[in-house]
Write a protein that holds these residues in place. Sequence first.
Motif, short mmCIF file in Angstrom:
data_model
loop_
_atom_site.label_atom_id
_atom_site.label_comp_id
_atom_site.label_asym_id
_atom_site.label_seq_id
_atom_site.Cartn_x
_atom_site.Cartn_y
_atom_site.Cartn_z
N GLU A 15 35.04 35.69 38.26
CA GLU A 15 36.30 35.87 38.97
C GLU A 15 37.45 35.62 38.00
N ASP A 16 38.64 36.05 38.39
CA ASP A 16 39.83 35.84 37.56
C ASP A 16 39.58 36.28 36.12
N ALA A 17 39.22 37.55 35.99
CA ALA A 17 38.70 38.07 34.72
C ALA A 17 39.61 37.79 33.54
N TYR A 18 40.91 38.01 33.71
CA TYR A 18 41.80 37.90 32.56
C TYR A 18 42.01 36.43 32.19
N TRP A 19 42.01 35.57 33.19
CA TRP A 19 42.16 34.15 32.93
C TRP A 19 41.01 33.66 32.04
N ASP A 20 39.80 34.09 32.36
CA ASP A 20 38.64 33.73 31.56
C ASP A 20 38.79 34.25 30.14
N LEU A 21 39.29 35.45 30.05
CA LEU A 21 39.49 36.10 28.76
C LEU A 21 40.40 35.23 27.90
N LYS A 22 41.47 34.77 28.54
CA LYS A 22 42.44 33.97 27.80
C LYS A 22 41.82 32.64 27.40
N ALA A 23 41.13 32.03 28.38
CA ALA A 23 40.53 30.72 28.12
C ALA A 23 39.53 30.83 26.97
N PHE B 179 49.98 38.37 48.44
CA PHE B 179 50.27 36.94 48.51
C PHE B 179 49.15 36.13 47.84
N SER B 180 47.91 36.58 48.01
CA SER B 180 46.81 35.86 47.36
C SER B 180 47.00 35.84 45.86
N GLU B 181 47.36 37.01 45.30
CA GLU B 181 47.56 37.08 43.85
C GLU B 181 48.72 36.19 43.43
N VAL B 182 49.82 36.31 44.18
CA VAL B 182 51.05 35.62 43.78
C VAL B 182 50.87 34.10 43.89
N VAL B 183 50.33 33.66 45.03
CA VAL B 183 50.20 32.21 45.24
C VAL B 183 49.28 31.62 44.17
N PRO C 263 39.46 40.95 42.29
CA PRO C 263 40.63 40.21 42.75
C PRO C 263 40.85 40.43 44.25
N MET C 264 41.48 39.47 44.90
CA MET C 264 41.67 39.55 46.35
C MET C 264 42.41 40.82 46.75
N PHE C 265 43.35 41.25 45.90
CA PHE C 265 44.13 42.44 46.24
C PHE C 265 43.22 43.66 46.34
N CYS C 266 42.18 43.71 45.51
CA CYS C 266 41.24 44.84 45.59
C CYS C 266 40.47 44.79 46.90
N TRP C 267 40.10 43.58 47.31
CA TRP C 267 39.39 43.46 48.58
C TRP C 267 40.26 43.91 49.74
N THR C 268 41.51 43.46 49.75
CA THR C 268 42.35 43.84 50.89
C THR C 268 42.66 45.34 50.82
N THR C 269 42.74 45.87 49.59
CA THR C 269 42.92 47.32 49.46
C THR C 269 41.74 48.05 50.07
N LEU C 270 40.55 47.56 49.75
CA LEU C 270 39.35 48.19 50.31
C LEU C 270 39.39 48.15 51.83
N PRO D 213 53.70 38.49 31.70
CA PRO D 213 54.90 37.67 31.85
C PRO D 213 54.72 36.44 32.74
N TRP D 214 53.75 36.44 33.63
CA TRP D 214 53.66 35.35 34.61
C TRP D 214 52.49 34.41 34.31
N ASP D 215 51.82 34.58 33.20
CA ASP D 215 50.58 33.86 32.95
C ASP D 215 49.56 34.23 34.04
N GLY D 216 49.26 35.51 34.10
CA GLY D 216 48.46 36.05 35.20
C GLY D 216 46.98 35.81 35.03
N ARG D 217 46.22 36.21 36.05
CA ARG D 217 44.80 35.87 36.08
C ARG D 217 43.89 37.08 36.16
N SER D 218 44.43 38.25 36.52
CA SER D 218 43.55 39.41 36.69
C SER D 218 43.85 40.46 35.62
#
Lengths: 277, 213, 666
Positions: free
Chosen positions: C560-568, C297-301, C225-232, C532-537
């Motif tokens: 990408e978007d591991a959890y979204w794929d899981l749900k799909a 912001f990447s995650e949220v948007v 996820p983008m947040f991991c990249w920016t964390t790195l 709660p937000w219909d998240g993706r990661s």
Amino acid sequence: MNLLDPQGPVAAANSTILVDSVFIMLAIVVPTIFAILAFAFWFRASNPKAKFQPDFVYSGRVEMVVWAIPALTVILLGGVAWIGSHQLDPAAPVPGTGSPVRIQAVSLDWKWLFIYPDQRIATVNTLTVPAGAELNFQLTSSSVMNTFFIPQLGSMIYTMNGMVTKLNLRADNEGKLQGLSAHFSGDGFPDMMFDVNVISPLAFPDWVATTAKSDAVLNEDSYKKLMQQGVEKGRPTYRLDDPRLFDLIATQHIPPGPGPELASEAGRSQSGGHDAR
Amino acid sequence: MSMTATAGRAHADPHHIGLVIEHPGPAPKRIVTAYGFWVFLLSDIVMFSCFFAAYAVLADQTAGGPKGSEIFEQRNVAIETVCLLLSSFTCGMASIAADVRNRLWFYLGMAVTCLLGLIFLVIEFREFADLVARGYGPSRSAFLTAFFSLVGCHGLHVSAGILWLLTMMAQVFAKGFRADVLRRMMCFALFWHALDIVWVGVFSVVYLLGSGV
Amino acid sequence: MLGKLDWSAIPFDQPIPLIAGAVVLVGILAVLAWVVVKGHLPYLWHEWITSVDHKRIGVMYILLASVMLLRGGSDAIMMRIQQAVAYQSQGYLPPEHYNQIFSAHGTIMIFFVAMPFVIGLMNLIVPLQLGVRDVAFPTLNSVGFWLTATGALLVNLSLVIGEFARTGWLAFPPLSELSYSPGVGVDYYAWSLQISGVGTLVAGINLVTTVLKLRTKGMNYLRMPMFCWTTLASNLLIVAAFPILTATLAMLLLDRYLGFHFFTNEAGGNVMMFMNLIWAWGHPEVYILVLPAFGIFSEVVSTFSGKALFGYRSMVLATMAICVISFMVWLHHFFTMGAGPDVNAIFGIASMIIAIPTGVKIYNWLFTMYGGRIRFETPMLWSIGFMVTFIIGGLTGVLVAVPPADFILHNSMFLVAHFHNVIIGGVLFGAFAGFEYWFPKAFGFRLNDRWGKLAFWFTFLGFYVTFIPLYVAGMLGMTRRMQHYDVAAWRPWMLVAAVGMAVLTIGVICQIMQLVVSIRNREALRDHTGDPWDGRSLEWATSSPPPVFNFAFNPDVRGEDAYWDLKAHAKQQSLQHDAPEYHDIEMPRNSPTGFVCAFFATVMGFALIWHIWWMVILGGIGAFATFVVFAWRDHDEYVIPAEEVAAIDRVNLEERRSLVSMAGTV
């Protein structure tokens, strides 16, 4: 002290670059902000007319554009910055009418000393200059760092102990301006504002002559008194004893100004050892 | 539901090109520890490089005091260098001994490393004490400030290393070659070798370049 | 015996700090008394203080940041009031007090609000997003947090014992040298930053190693996820930049304590070297703060637009470009030193180049929204507010990167407005967005969105009413750090800014109200699904709050978007009914090492500030002994039996099965 009301060529060029740069950037910033608000509004979940395109997650064409727009802006602005920094280098000459006036500015704790070596006079917290002439500043500090800045004449520059910085300015119109220190330097910092009197080139020699009649003399001893920490409310003027005084300060032949500790030690020895905290 | 996400690939990875090598999962602890310690060492080297930079800036600011060539003693520095380089070798011996779980060689290797480190520190301390006695302490000039700080910073690291070394020996004595002890030993060895590399820098920049001027 | 410390250190003659300090002290004692009387102490000790769980540590980081935000905010209010009233008068704060306040405000807001806030969010979320059970070094993580807390404690201690620095938040020499600042203020400043700096470095090493070495199976770099990249990126910057701060402050301390001459006027010291060193840290620091916010912001948007992030690879590239270039621009902080036109122009252009990847990020968020189905939940409001505000901050930032413009704007109120524009509009909005977004994950219930939205609008408006006037004041030649002034033209703008500060304060009060109301109604707001937000990661793939082991099974990621794929996928195949086989899970044991170590660091720091040498030695021995005791312990892990894992996981599965069957149209 309005930056957009320049009174000299340097300040005029500074503020022109400032305004130009803002407009160059506004050209992309305004549409972008508009697009953010418009997209956010149109693609709101409650709008049935907006088309949901969950797979629109990559587009080479869009990528190209979004890298190109900021890149082009920066190329344009980079050009402005490159040319501007060279033309407006603080040390670059600013041609004027008549002979240039050499001024040596020393930031003290907490006042400004302006030495006119050629006129053999010095003033504190007031700078008197002839309109239209090139002003060659050499600047140093008696103790801590300060920044010399006359907003309506342009470009500021640091003053540092043991070092000399150079700045050339010109004031075009007669009148009263204000200058200040733009780098925090201790408790008396806000009182480091100084008057700038721009007078006609004809009146300048008269002012010099009047000032040279001053009773007070600036030499190493009186300078050392002046550099004690304190705020100067008056506008004293001096006859300059030794035109090389500035060099003695800048080369640290006169040691840097004492801080509060030495001053309080002196106070302690006077008041019999009581700590006047 | 198990946690096995097996989604349609094309949809999941729109940029997907060709073969993707799957990441195998979290690395084993030994790798993680060593990796983290490497990152620390890099940051430590950044800190040293600041002191190197300060030395480069201030080297000519002798303020009427002595220049480098007037105070450096090549013989001492040579002994110091030999001590440290040798200690890197003995530290390596101790590491190997720890890996094959040979206590005798481990203690021997560590003891010699410690001894060499102490000789280094004693020589350095005497050099510093001598300079201070001659009035060339760090307050004398900016050059001496930078010199004492850079060399002293390395010396402090060596001192900390010796403290760590003794702790390691005590720990092997008390706990044996446990997995976590071996990981720490590996970090210690990395640290000690890194100090050697820094010393090579100090030796070249301070003593070799300095004595020529 | 007590070094420089005596009764004159307590400011009996200055009522404001004394009363403020007393109030804080009484507050702390009251909380402590309540905790002890109610018998919460064992819970606090076992579950929080000694915890090495990354989620708990993350929450504690954020708590620390929030408390310090109130302290730094109080400083801001006092400064705004002072500048509103100190026209042709001394105002109500004498210079020696006002100067401490602005120094403390800057120091606190950067080091003890912004830093712990983003580090807390990274700690809390990154291991979950990577699908792993903890960070690389759990105990060190706790040490890092408690050392940060030590720094914060020392800064607050300076309120009642002695004084804080009066030199500005970067303590430029020679003003910060012993001859011009003989008091203990600068020592408080430097030692608290040294100690918390060690904590930050530890956190940085930990998170870099976590991202690079601890990813779940299939979590390739380009699936993070983008947040991991920016964390790195942000933590790489921490690792590379914070040692510079440590070295620089060490040099300043050597000057002050042992008469060295790094930055003194005398004996060849070089002030300009300090400027270079401190900004070689200081500029990357800006990106250390803002990059994680970009990630948030990447995650949220993406989540609230119901779409994957637009131009993911481009975003990764932009992030890493910012990471690298941020080290090459430090000189733009002192164009006015007279370095010469070539140097100035090169650094000016380099600074502008950073605006390119940053601009790309804005456009990618914009196109993430394009074609989305945008839900205006509170985190999304913060994100849109950020995009609009940050562009303006970016504009003024590029403006001051043009050297000739900087020659008249440097150190002015314009500059003050600019960096508040990017730090409030970027980092703080990001921290708040992340707070609202991940709060349900951390605590298992949502935040009240009415109060949340009120908080957003007041903060958003308050920001503009406060800082637009400062831009104007800067254009009128007003410089920063003025304790009083005589220029009539500045006055009205200072009054408007004070009004804006009041609006901002209402925003903060709304935020507090939101917390209070939400905690009261937590049963109604409870999030049973974990998503709660219909998240993706992957953080949404586990329960809220997650069990201590995060995931019963390490997830296997295929895109990408591991959890979204899981749900799909789950939706396509309805739900698989295979009963999974659970295994024992080993987790790191709690350890008081961090807390005890920080206790000794506090003792040592305090002793160093006041020159109490025996106490310094005592603190040093104590800290060393703490680590030896830690190294000597025999069991560093404990086992959660498979049955317990199974029981916890089944509850979670039952609850989310309903959700997955309802998962959004894909």
